[in-house]
Write an enzyme that holds these catalytic residues in place. Structure first.
Site, short mmCIF file in Angstrom:
data_model
loop_
_atom_site.label_atom_id
_atom_site.label_comp_id
_atom_site.label_asym_id
_atom_site.label_seq_id
_atom_site.Cartn_x
_atom_site.Cartn_y
_atom_site.Cartn_z
N ASP A 1 9.10 2.55 1.75
CA ASP A 1 7.93 3.28 2.23
C ASP A 1 7.82 3.02 3.73
O ASP A 1 7.40 1.96 4.16
CB ASP A 1 6.68 2.82 1.48
CG ASP A 1 5.41 3.54 1.94
OD1 ASP A 1 5.42 4.10 3.05
OD2 ASP A 1 4.42 3.51 1.20
N LYS B 1 2.65 9.27 8.44
CA LYS B 1 1.68 9.04 9.53
C LYS B 1 2.10 9.56 10.92
O LYS B 1 1.56 10.52 11.40
CB LYS B 1 1.33 7.55 9.61
CG LYS B 1 0.43 7.10 8.46
CD LYS B 1 -0.17 5.73 8.71
CE LYS B 1 -1.28 5.40 7.73
NZ LYS B 1 -0.85 4.90 6.44
N PHE C 1 0.85 -1.19 0.00
CA PHE C 1 0.00 0.00 0.00
C PHE C 1 0.89 1.23 0.00
O PHE C 1 1.76 1.38 0.85
CB PHE C 1 -0.94 0.03 1.21
CG PHE C 1 -1.90 1.19 1.14
CD1 PHE C 1 -3.02 1.13 0.32
CD2 PHE C 1 -1.65 2.35 1.85
CE1 PHE C 1 -3.89 2.22 0.22
CE2 PHE C 1 -2.52 3.44 1.75
CZ PHE C 1 -3.63 3.37 0.94
C1 PLP Z 1 -1.07 5.18 5.02
C2 PLP Z 1 0.00 4.79 4.09
C3 PLP Z 1 0.27 5.54 2.92
C4 PLP Z 1 -0.60 6.69 2.50
O1 PLP Z 1 -0.53 7.76 3.39
P1 PLP Z 1 -1.60 8.97 3.26
O2 PLP Z 1 -1.11 9.94 4.28
O3 PLP Z 1 -2.94 8.40 3.56
O4 PLP Z 1 -1.50 9.48 1.88
C5 PLP Z 1 1.34 5.16 2.15
N1 PLP Z 1 2.11 4.12 2.48
C6 PLP Z 1 1.89 3.39 3.59
C7 PLP Z 1 2.80 2.24 3.91
C8 PLP Z 1 0.82 3.68 4.42
O5 PLP Z 1 0.58 2.95 5.51
#
Ligand code: PLP
Length: 415
Positions: A234, A263, A143
């Protein structure tokens, strides 16, 4: 949905009349919070093991965060990147001194941070690697966000459906699969070199709390070094202390060339960051920008979070509370072996896998837990995710696990 009263003047029905229904919301509204405790508009209290989806690092109403943002907003909150922002420089310095990166770019969310990383990798491919049609490999079940490029990077068709044409230049490999990555690279580079980067999460969060495999990540680093291509992590969910170390990659013994954060970075104030090593910092003025990115307000919040993590040794708490949670989850899994098949996680990002073969979804236990006064979140359909504030106490973990057991019992699950 029945019109639930959210506040004196607002029902969920009026809410849905005015706000696009892009979320499946639970029919409660949270009014206030303190530490790991939340109260809804009816006065019911909850123990919060969601933390705004792995975001409220210091919980709710933390005095240090309150002090930092109130002082900053009274002084100066936003001026744009037309001018130097000392707080942004100070935040970048903290991040560089506490990671493998040399340079930072600031934006407002995880998706935006990944967009920045994708743009940087593409420019590096064009200008350094001489790849004119670059491909970035990402993992299945990953994700990376909800913008067009990041849903394309996300290796889950459910996020892409009806939004095509997608952004070209992405291909997917199964996560933690050594052979698959090598054959994908060979395949994409068959006629001419095309693979410019590999983008992966050190631990897949939304994909079901799946930690990266050590051997796999060591191999990824070797592959990237040998081919001269970029390794991008990420860290949006697992970073900023949640794994028990500042960055998820520290659990895997390999360092990325680029990584993203968002986050938990400012404890719930919107922020995103893309960090990179000096050799791949190919951005020049005009290449990328964000109006809000790294404004004084959000940077003061992030500095308050990071300085608190460091000064109060919060990482020790993350490690101890994480072990405590996994011990309970393993006990639950061995009590109900037909229902719960695995416990996975690092620090305070943990998942309890529900047997994929049985007719029980995570959301059902999440709803029962809510009735018991416990907030937990699903990760995919069959995993319960536990991502509390990093300041959670021993007693709060015990309370949360008791409530979880009651929620499981109320499902009529038999061992
Ligand atoms: C939540 C998340 C995103 C997206 O972040 P947003 O602030 O909602 O755009 C991207 N990568 C990972 C691994 C995430 O958990």
């Amino acid at each position: 949905m029945t019109p639930e009263t959210l506040t004196k003047s607002f029902t969920s029905q009026t809410f849905d009349h005015y706000v696009m229904e892009t979320y499946g919301r639970f029919p409660i509204a949270i009014e206030r919070g303190k530490g790991c405790r939340l109260w809804d508009t009816e006065g019911k209290d909850y123990l919060d093991l969601v933390a705004g989806i792995a975001t409220c690092t210091l919980g709710h109403g933390h005095p240090t965060l309150i002090k930092a943002v109130t002082e900053q907003i009274a002084k100066l909150h936003h001026v744009s990147n037309l001018y130097y922002i000392p707080e942004q420089g100070e935040l970048a310095q903290w991040l560089v001194e506490h990671s493998c990166a040399d340079r930072a770019f600031f934006c407002n969310s995880g998706a935006e941070a990944n967009e920045a990383a994708i743009k940087l990798a593409r420019k590096y491919a064009h200008t350094v690697l001489n790849i004119s049609n670059p491909v970035i490999l990402t993992a299945k079940a990953s994700f990376h966000g909800r913008t067009l490029a990041t849903i394309t990077a996300t290796g889950q068709p459910k996020y892409q459906k009806h939004f095509d044409p997608l952004v070209p230049g992405f291909a997917y490999v199964p996560y933690n699969d050594l052979e698959a990555i090598e054959s994908a690279i060979a395949q994409w580079n068959q006629d001419e070199p095309r693979v410019a980067a590999i983008l992966v999460e050190p631990l897949q969060g939304e994909g079901g709390v799946c930690p990266g495999n050590l051997e796999y990540f060591l191999r990824l680093r070797k592959i990237c070094d040998q081919a001269g291509i970029l390794l991008i992590f990420d860290e949006v969910q697992v970073g900023v202390g949640r794994s028990g170390k500042y960055w998820g990659y520290e659990n895997l013994g390999v360092e990325p060339d680029i990584f993203t954060s968002a986050k938990g970075l400012a404890g719930g104030i919107p922020i995103g960051a893309m960090l990179c090593r000096e050799f791949c910092d190919v951005f020049t003025p005009g290449d990328h920008a964000s109006t809000f990115g790294g404004n004084p307000f959000v940077c003061s919040a992030a500095l308050a979070v990071l300085n608190t993590l460091e000064q109060e040794d919060i990482l020790s708490n993350v490690i101890a509370r994480g072990e405590q949670i996994r011990k309970h989850l393993r006990a639950i899994a061995s009590e109900f072996p037909e229902v719960f098949t695995e416990v996975r996680g690092w620090g305070l990002i943990n998942g309890l896998q529900i047997n994929p073969e049985i007719d029980l979804n995570a959301i059902e236990i999440v709803k029962s837990a809510m009735k018991e006064g416990l907030l937990i979140a699903p990760a995919g359909g069959k995993v319960l995710r536990f991502v509390p504030p990093l300041i959670i106490s021993d007693a709060e973990v015990e309370e949360g696990m008791e409530k979880l057991k009651s929620a499981i019992a109320s499902q009529g699950i038999n061992n």
